[in-house]
Design an enzyme around this catalytic site. Structure first.
Site, PDB file in Angstrom:
ATOM      1  N   CYS A  31      23.244 -47.616  13.010  1.00 19.18           N
ATOM      2  CA  CYS A  31      22.610 -47.203  14.272  1.00 19.18           C
ATOM      3  C   CYS A  31      22.070 -48.365  15.097  1.00 19.18           C
ATOM      4  O   CYS A  31      21.493 -48.148  16.158  1.00 19.18           O
ATOM      5  CB  CYS A  31      21.497 -46.195  14.003  1.00 19.18           C
ATOM      6  SG  CYS A  31      19.998 -46.947  13.347  1.00 19.18           S
ATOM      7  N   CYS A  86      16.175 -56.221  -1.469  1.00 21.15           N
ATOM      8  CA  CYS A  86      17.536 -56.504  -1.924  1.00 21.15           C
ATOM      9  C   CYS A  86      18.485 -55.577  -1.167  1.00 21.15           C
ATOM     10  O   CYS A  86      18.540 -54.387  -1.450  1.00 21.15           O
ATOM     11  CB  CYS A  86      17.579 -56.263  -3.429  1.00 21.15           C
ATOM     12  SG  CYS A  86      19.146 -56.676  -4.180  1.00 21.15           S
TER      13      CYS A  86
HETATM   14 ZN   LIG Z   1      20.055 -46.988  10.998  1.00 20.25          ZN
END
Ligand SMILES: [Zn+2]
Length: 134
Positions: free
Chosen positions: A53, A122
């Protein structure tokens, strides 16, 4: 437990939009094989965004060499970048990290990172897209 995000799409839409590898990590909580991300060698100044996104997640200033084979950061770029959730899969209790904007899975955070936070975010490189500059 339906959680709502600013960006929401059906599973079929995510599958169309993402590469198979990115879909497996972001929408299926998969883990990329260690050492495979081109972002491990990304040392320019810039911002790592969500590959799903485009939400800004991490600054290059907080990236460090963890030696794990996954891009690692000491903290998110701001307190709206990511969300966390307790993950009890694989017979371990870990803290799952996801994009706060679309809910896409990014990786896990561990309490064994370097200063100043002592945290190691991580991340799966396939879930990130790097934008140089700033
Ligand atoms: Zn996103």
């Amino acid at each position: 437990m339906a959680q709502h995000y600013a960006v929401e799409m059906s599973d079929a839409e995510w599958r169309k939009r993402l590469s198979p590898a990115a879909y497996e990590v972001l929408r299926r909580q998969g883990t990329e094989p260690p050492g495979t991300s081109p972002l491990l060698k990304e040392h320019r100044l810039g911002v790592f965004h969500c590959a799903a996104c485009n939400w800004p997640l991490y600054s290059s200033k907080d990236k460090f060499e963890s030696g794990t084979g996954w891009p690692s950061f000491t903290r998110p770029i701001n307190d709206r970048a990511v969300g966390t959730e307790t993950d009890r899969s694989l017979f371990m209790t870990r803290t799952e990290v996801h994009c706060a904007h679309c809910g896409g899975h990014l990786g896990h955070v561990f309490p064994d990172g370097p200063p100043p936070t002592g945290l190691r975010y991580c991340m799966n490189g396939v879930a990130l897209s790097f934008q140089p500059g700033r």
